[in-house]
Structures are given as C-alpha cells and as structure tokens.
Design a protein around this motif. Structure first.
Motif, PDB file in Angstrom:
ATOM      1  N   LEU A  15       0.829  -1.200   0.000  1.00  0.00           N
ATOM      2  CA  LEU A  15       0.000   0.000   0.000  1.00  0.00           C
ATOM      3  C   LEU A  15       0.869   1.259   0.000  1.00  0.00           C
ATOM      4  O   LEU A  15       0.635   2.183  -0.783  1.00  0.00           O
ATOM      5  CB  LEU A  15      -0.929   0.002   1.225  1.00  0.00           C
ATOM      6  N   ASP A  16       1.880   1.284   0.864  1.00  0.00           N
ATOM      7  CA  ASP A  16       2.756   2.451   0.971  1.00  0.00           C
ATOM      8  C   ASP A  16       3.518   2.706  -0.327  1.00  0.00           C
ATOM      9  O   ASP A  16       3.756   3.859  -0.688  1.00  0.00           O
ATOM     10  CB  ASP A  16       3.752   2.291   2.123  1.00  0.00           C
ATOM     11  N   ALA A  17       3.890   1.648  -1.027  1.00  0.00           N
ATOM     12  CA  ALA A  17       4.653   1.775  -2.265  1.00  0.00           C
ATOM     13  C   ALA A  17       3.758   2.103  -3.467  1.00  0.00           C
ATOM     14  O   ALA A  17       4.262   2.380  -4.557  1.00  0.00           O
ATOM     15  CB  ALA A  17       5.435   0.491  -2.538  1.00  0.00           C
ATOM     16  N   GLY A  18       2.453   2.049  -3.274  1.00  0.00           N
ATOM     17  CA  GLY A  18       1.534   2.342  -4.368  1.00  0.00           C
ATOM     18  C   GLY A  18       1.329   1.191  -5.339  1.00  0.00           C
ATOM     19  O   GLY A  18       0.737   1.368  -6.402  1.00  0.00           O
ATOM     20  N   ARG A  19       1.820   0.015  -4.981  1.00  0.00           N
ATOM     21  CA  ARG A  19       1.627  -1.160  -5.840  1.00  0.00           C
ATOM     22  C   ARG A  19       0.255  -1.787  -5.627  1.00  0.00           C
ATOM     23  O   ARG A  19      -0.158  -2.664  -6.386  1.00  0.00           O
ATOM     24  CB  ARG A  19       2.731  -2.187  -5.573  1.00  0.00           C
ATOM     25  N   LEU A  20      -0.439  -1.335  -4.605  1.00  0.00           N
ATOM     26  CA  LEU A  20      -1.756  -1.848  -4.251  1.00  0.00           C
ATOM     27  C   LEU A  20      -2.543  -0.688  -3.669  1.00  0.00           C
ATOM     28  O   LEU A  20      -2.013   0.094  -2.883  1.00  0.00           O
ATOM     29  CB  LEU A  20      -1.603  -2.968  -3.202  1.00  0.00           C
ATOM     30  N   SER A  21      -3.792  -0.567  -4.066  1.00  0.00           N
ATOM     31  CA  SER A  21      -4.626   0.487  -3.483  1.00  0.00           C
ATOM     32  C   SER A  21      -5.510  -0.116  -2.394  1.00  0.00           C
ATOM     33  O   SER A  21      -5.771  -1.325  -2.378  1.00  0.00           O
ATOM     34  CB  SER A  21      -5.494   1.144  -4.558  1.00  0.00           C
ATOM     35  N   SER A  22      -5.965   0.740  -1.507  1.00  0.00           N
ATOM     36  CA  SER A  22      -6.846   0.259  -0.438  1.00  0.00           C
ATOM     37  C   SER A  22      -8.143  -0.290  -1.022  1.00  0.00           C
ATOM     38  O   SER A  22      -8.706  -1.253  -0.497  1.00  0.00           O
ATOM     39  CB  SER A  22      -7.124   1.372   0.568  1.00  0.00           C
ATOM     40  N   GLU A  24      -8.419  -1.805  -3.994  1.00  0.00           N
ATOM     41  CA  GLU A  24      -8.085  -3.127  -4.545  1.00  0.00           C
ATOM     42  C   GLU A  24      -8.032  -4.171  -3.436  1.00  0.00           C
ATOM     43  O   GLU A  24      -8.539  -5.290  -3.595  1.00  0.00           O
ATOM     44  CB  GLU A  24      -6.740  -3.091  -5.264  1.00  0.00           C
ATOM     45  N   LEU A  25      -7.416  -3.815  -2.314  1.00  0.00           N
ATOM     46  CA  LEU A  25      -7.338  -4.745  -1.184  1.00  0.00           C
ATOM     47  C   LEU A  25      -8.736  -5.036  -0.648  1.00  0.00           C
ATOM     48  O   LEU A  25      -9.079  -6.190  -0.367  1.00  0.00           O
ATOM     49  CB  LEU A  25      -6.434  -4.181  -0.090  1.00  0.00           C
ATOM     50  N   THR A  26      -9.542  -4.010  -0.526  1.00  0.00           N
ATOM     51  CA  THR A  26     -10.918  -4.188  -0.040  1.00  0.00           C
ATOM     52  C   THR A  26     -11.695  -5.113  -0.960  1.00  0.00           C
ATOM     53  O   THR A  26     -12.387  -6.030  -0.496  1.00  0.00           O
ATOM     54  CB  THR A  26     -11.615  -2.826   0.071  1.00  0.00           C
ATOM     55  N   GLU A  27     -11.589  -4.892  -2.269  1.00  0.00           N
ATOM     56  CA  GLU A  27     -12.301  -5.745  -3.231  1.00  0.00           C
ATOM     57  C   GLU A  27     -11.825  -7.191  -3.129  1.00  0.00           C
ATOM     58  O   GLU A  27     -12.630  -8.126  -3.189  1.00  0.00           O
ATOM     59  CB  GLU A  27     -12.117  -5.225  -4.658  1.00  0.00           C
ATOM     60  N   HIS A  28     -10.517  -7.378  -2.978  1.00  0.00           N
ATOM     61  CA  HIS A  28      -9.973  -8.732  -2.834  1.00  0.00           C
ATOM     62  C   HIS A  28     -10.561  -9.416  -1.596  1.00  0.00           C
ATOM     63  O   HIS A  28     -10.990 -10.578  -1.659  1.00  0.00           O
ATOM     64  CB  HIS A  28      -8.448  -8.680  -2.747  1.00  0.00           C
ATOM     65  N   LEU A  29     -10.566  -8.701  -0.487  1.00  0.00           N
ATOM     66  CA  LEU A  29     -11.065  -9.293   0.759  1.00  0.00           C
ATOM     67  C   LEU A  29     -12.568  -9.558   0.691  1.00  0.00           C
ATOM     68  O   LEU A  29     -13.038 -10.595   1.174  1.00  0.00           O
ATOM     69  CB  LEU A  29     -10.720  -8.391   1.942  1.00  0.00           C
ATOM     70  N   LEU A  30     -13.318  -8.652   0.074  1.00  0.00           N
ATOM     71  CA  LEU A  30     -14.758  -8.887  -0.085  1.00  0.00           C
ATOM     72  C   LEU A  30     -15.017 -10.111  -0.957  1.00  0.00           C
ATOM     73  O   LEU A  30     -15.935 -10.893  -0.681  1.00  0.00           O
ATOM     74  CB  LEU A  30     -15.432  -7.653  -0.682  1.00  0.00           C
ATOM     75  N   ALA A  31     -14.212 -10.288  -1.991  1.00  0.00           N
ATOM     76  CA  ALA A  31     -14.371 -11.472  -2.847  1.00  0.00           C
ATOM     77  C   ALA A  31     -14.077 -12.749  -2.070  1.00  0.00           C
ATOM     78  O   ALA A  31     -14.789 -13.748  -2.212  1.00  0.00           O
ATOM     79  CB  ALA A  31     -13.449 -11.363  -4.062  1.00  0.00           C
ATOM     80  N   VAL A  54     -15.317   3.566   2.527  1.00  0.00           N
ATOM     81  CA  VAL A  54     -14.282   4.051   3.446  1.00  0.00           C
ATOM     82  C   VAL A  54     -12.871   3.629   3.043  1.00  0.00           C
ATOM     83  O   VAL A  54     -11.904   4.129   3.596  1.00  0.00           O
ATOM     84  CB  VAL A  54     -14.556   3.605   4.912  1.00  0.00           C
ATOM     85  N   ALA A  55     -12.741   2.755   2.063  1.00  0.00           N
ATOM     86  CA  ALA A  55     -11.414   2.273   1.664  1.00  0.00           C
ATOM     87  C   ALA A  55     -10.456   3.394   1.270  1.00  0.00           C
ATOM     88  O   ALA A  55      -9.315   3.416   1.735  1.00  0.00           O
ATOM     89  CB  ALA A  55     -11.534   1.241   0.550  1.00  0.00           C
ATOM     90  N   PRO A  56     -10.854   4.349   0.438  1.00  0.00           N
ATOM     91  CA  PRO A  56      -9.908   5.407   0.065  1.00  0.00           C
ATOM     92  C   PRO A  56      -9.449   6.242   1.261  1.00  0.00           C
ATOM     93  O   PRO A  56      -8.273   6.589   1.371  1.00  0.00           O
ATOM     94  CB  PRO A  56     -10.694   6.257  -0.931  1.00  0.00           C
ATOM     95  N   ALA A  57     -10.343   6.543   2.173  1.00  0.00           N
ATOM     96  CA  ALA A  57      -9.972   7.325   3.357  1.00  0.00           C
ATOM     97  C   ALA A  57      -9.063   6.525   4.282  1.00  0.00           C
ATOM     98  O   ALA A  57      -8.172   7.077   4.921  1.00  0.00           O
ATOM     99  CB  ALA A  57     -11.226   7.774   4.108  1.00  0.00           C
ATOM    100  N   ALA A  58      -9.263   5.229   4.329  1.00  0.00           N
ATOM    101  CA  ALA A  58      -8.431   4.384   5.192  1.00  0.00           C
ATOM    102  C   ALA A  58      -6.982   4.397   4.744  1.00  0.00           C
ATOM    103  O   ALA A  58      -6.065   4.292   5.560  1.00  0.00           O
ATOM    104  CB  ALA A  58      -8.970   2.956   5.210  1.00  0.00           C
TER     105      ALA A  58
END
Length: 79
Positions: A15-22, A24-31, A54-58
């Motif tokens: 997330l910090d490196a910008g290789r993954l967005s919050s 994208e992570l949220t969608e993965h976990l919801l799936a 809330v993912a972008p704000a997180a």
C-alpha cells in the motif's frame, strides 16, 4: 501477487509503495468473504458498500483527531 499469503506488514508495504490500493485490497477481501461465507458462515453482516466507501480514506491513515494504536505503528519506530 496472491494477497491471501501476504502478511499485514507486507500488505502495508504494498500500500505504501503504491503497488496496491486500499480499494483493490478491499475488493480482494470482499471477494474472499463472498467465496468462503457459504461454507464458513462466519459473518452475520457484510456491508460491502460501506467497506468500499471508506477504503480510500483508510489509505490516508488516521485523521487529525485520531492516533494510531500501538498495533498500527511500524515495527522499530519510536513512540
């Protein structure tokens, strides 16, 4: 990259490196929840719309009136 096998510090680094967005992570976990829920029945309620909202704000971290709890601080960091 299979997010299911990354540790929380590894996910934070992605997330910090910008290789993954919050989001994208949220969608993965919801799936994953969607696939496992019929078998595990582990969740009473999954509010996917709220999670997506809330993912972008997180990703920005705690707001000005919030502080990170000790478990959210980076290892090796100061107070």
């Amino acid at each position: 990259m299979d997010l299911a096998w990354l540790t929380l510090p590894q996910l934070r680094a992605e997330l910090d490196a910008g290789r993954l967005s919050s989001l994208e992570l949220t969608e993965h976990l919801l799936a994953r929840i969607g696939r496992a829920q019929p078998t595990l029945n582990a969740f009473v309620n999954v509010d996917a719309d709220a999670a997506r909202a809330v993912a972008p704000a997180a990703a920005a971290g705690p707001g000005p009136t919030q502080t990170r709890k000790p478990q959210h601080r980076k290892a090796g960091g100061g107070k």
